[in-house]
Scaffold this motif. Structure first.
Motif, short mmCIF file in Angstrom:
data_model
loop_
_atom_site.label_atom_id
_atom_site.label_comp_id
_atom_site.label_asym_id
_atom_site.label_seq_id
_atom_site.Cartn_x
_atom_site.Cartn_y
_atom_site.Cartn_z
N ASP A 50 1.10 -1.04 -0.02
CA ASP A 50 0.24 -0.14 0.21
C ASP A 50 0.67 0.75 -0.40
OD1 ASP A 50 1.03 -0.51 2.44
OD2 ASP A 50 -0.92 -0.20 3.58
N ALA A 51 2.33 1.32 0.92
CA ALA A 51 2.61 2.31 0.96
C ALA A 51 3.17 2.51 -1.01
CB ALA A 51 4.04 2.40 2.00
N CYS A 52 3.81 1.44 -1.01
CA CYS A 52 4.10 1.84 -2.97
C CYS A 52 3.41 2.00 -3.88
CB CYS A 52 5.38 0.77 -3.32
SG CYS A 52 7.12 0.74 -2.86
N ARG A 54 0.66 3.73 -3.03
CA ARG A 54 0.36 5.43 -2.60
C ARG A 54 1.04 6.39 -3.30
NH1 ARG A 54 -1.90 3.85 2.46
NH2 ARG A 54 -0.32 3.86 3.12
N GLU A 55 2.52 6.03 -2.87
CA GLU A 55 3.68 7.25 -3.41
C GLU A 55 3.92 7.16 -5.16
OE1 GLU A 55 7.61 5.51 -1.62
OE2 GLU A 55 6.78 5.63 0.00
#
Length: 69
Positions: A50-52, A54-55
């Motif tokens: 999820d972090a990648c 979003r980024e």
């Protein structure tokens, strides 16, 4: 990238859950990850945490046909 173990059948007994690894940062998922995304490139499924996701949302949306947004 994940794949089914050799000798596993698609329709018989339930398969063990796949262990997901982010194709960008290498984060390993612990249990089901409904917030992860994936893409299919050259017939191979690539998962993204999820972090990648979003980024890199702008880059992901930039590749979609306008009908998707």
């Amino acid at each position: 990238m994940t794949s089914r173990p050799e000798g596993s059948d698609e329709g018989g007994s339930p398969a063990e859950p796949e262990s997901l690894v982010c194709a960008r940062c290498g984060t390993q998922a612990e249990g089901p990850q409904p917030t992860w995304t994936f893409s299919v490139e050259n017939g191979i499924r690539h998962y993204f945490c999820d972090a990648c996701s979003r980024e890199n949302l702008r880059a992901i949306e930039g590749r979609l046909d306008s009908a998707w947004w």
